[in-house]
Design a protein around this motif. Structure first.
Motif, PDB file in Angstrom:
ATOM      1  N   GLY A  31       0.849  -1.194   0.000  1.00  0.00           N
ATOM      2  CA  GLY A  31       0.000   0.000   0.000  1.00  0.00           C
ATOM      3  C   GLY A  31       0.878   1.234   0.000  1.00  0.00           C
ATOM      4  O   GLY A  31       1.651   1.453  -0.917  1.00  0.00           O
ATOM      5  N   ASN A  32       0.780   2.033   1.071  1.00  0.00           N
ATOM      6  CA  ASN A  32       1.606   3.233   1.190  1.00  0.00           C
ATOM      7  C   ASN A  32       2.824   3.009   2.074  1.00  0.00           C
ATOM      8  O   ASN A  32       3.518   3.948   2.401  1.00  0.00           O
ATOM      9  CB  ASN A  32       0.770   4.385   1.768  1.00  0.00           C
ATOM     10  N   GLU A  33       3.057   1.794   2.473  1.00  0.00           N
ATOM     11  CA  GLU A  33       4.201   1.463   3.309  1.00  0.00           C
ATOM     12  C   GLU A  33       5.199   0.631   2.523  1.00  0.00           C
ATOM     13  O   GLU A  33       4.836  -0.087   1.603  1.00  0.00           O
ATOM     14  CB  GLU A  33       3.761   0.657   4.531  1.00  0.00           C
ATOM     15  N   VAL A  54      14.143   3.834  -3.423  1.00  0.00           N
ATOM     16  CA  VAL A  54      13.207   4.211  -2.385  1.00  0.00           C
ATOM     17  C   VAL A  54      13.946   5.132  -1.427  1.00  0.00           C
ATOM     18  O   VAL A  54      15.010   4.788  -0.917  1.00  0.00           O
ATOM     19  CB  VAL A  54      12.673   2.976  -1.623  1.00  0.00           C
ATOM     20  N   THR A  55      13.398   6.311  -1.207  1.00  0.00           N
ATOM     21  CA  THR A  55      13.974   7.249  -0.263  1.00  0.00           C
ATOM     22  C   THR A  55      13.185   7.161   1.020  1.00  0.00           C
ATOM     23  O   THR A  55      11.961   7.271   1.010  1.00  0.00           O
ATOM     24  CB  THR A  55      13.904   8.681  -0.817  1.00  0.00           C
ATOM     25  N   VAL A  56      13.867   6.964   2.113  1.00  0.00           N
ATOM     26  CA  VAL A  56      13.208   6.841   3.411  1.00  0.00           C
ATOM     27  C   VAL A  56      13.286   8.183   4.114  1.00  0.00           C
ATOM     28  O   VAL A  56      14.366   8.747   4.282  1.00  0.00           O
ATOM     29  CB  VAL A  56      13.874   5.745   4.266  1.00  0.00           C
ATOM     30  N   VAL A  57      12.149   8.715   4.515  1.00  0.00           N
ATOM     31  CA  VAL A  57      12.080   9.956   5.257  1.00  0.00           C
ATOM     32  C   VAL A  57      11.630   9.608   6.662  1.00  0.00           C
ATOM     33  O   VAL A  57      10.518   9.121   6.857  1.00  0.00           O
ATOM     34  CB  VAL A  57      11.091  10.942   4.603  1.00  0.00           C
TER      35      VAL A  57
END
Length: 170
Positions: A31-33, A54-57
């Motif tokens: 989903g969004n995760e 994938v950029t982790v914020v």
């Protein structure tokens, strides 16, 4: 011979580490995760992310104090329902009256704009310009644009009327 054994040992070490490195690179989208845990991905029926980065914020939880404020207790607490600011009833009536007046003026403007659009649309037969007489595609594009504008304006009017009904009912 020692060089051959050393090279073979190095190669075996690289081969042994390679699957672990590849497993860490695999990212799953749920989903969004996003996760890099294959067990969680399988449990949630996630999709593998291919060919992208994938950029982790990292975000702080809502309960955490803002960065740079020192202790969280020094900041002023958010108002709770018990401490909510009370507005004088006469002042609230004046605000409601102003809101209704603004909505009424917006409704009048929107209705005038709709009336002008419908006059230009002319029941699906707007007056053709010189360019449109030679190029029917331009005419069709203007016709579609007018239809869309009329639909958008009617939607805006319906929204303003709903908001007016909400303000009148309260």
């Amino acid at each position: 011979m020692k060089q051959l054994i050393g090279a073979t040992a190095c190669w075996l070490a690289c081969v042994a580490v390679l699957p672990a490195a590849q497993a860490q690179e695999r990212i799953y989208r749920c989903g969004n995760e996003y996760t890099n845990s294959a067990a969680i991905a399988k449990q949630r029926n996630c999709q593998v992310v291919e060919g992208g980065h994938v950029t982790v914020v990292h975000t702080r939880p809502a309960s955490a104090p803002p960065a740079g404020t020192g202790e969280g207790k020094a900041s002023t607490p958010a108002p709770t329902a018990a401490r909510a600011v009370q507005v004088d009833p006469s002042q609230q009536k004046a605000r409601d009256s102003d809101a209704r007046a603004i909505l009424q003026s917006e409704l009048v403007k929107a209705q005038e704009k709709l009336k002008a659009l419908k006059a230009e649309y002319n029941d699906g037969y707007p007056t053709k310009s010189a360019l449109e007489l030679r190029n029917s595609q331009v005419y069709n594009e203007r016709l579609e644009s007018l239809k869309a504008s009329i639909a958008r304006q009617e939607s805006d009017i319906a929204g303003i009327q709903r908001e007016l009904a909400r303000h009148s009912g309260g």
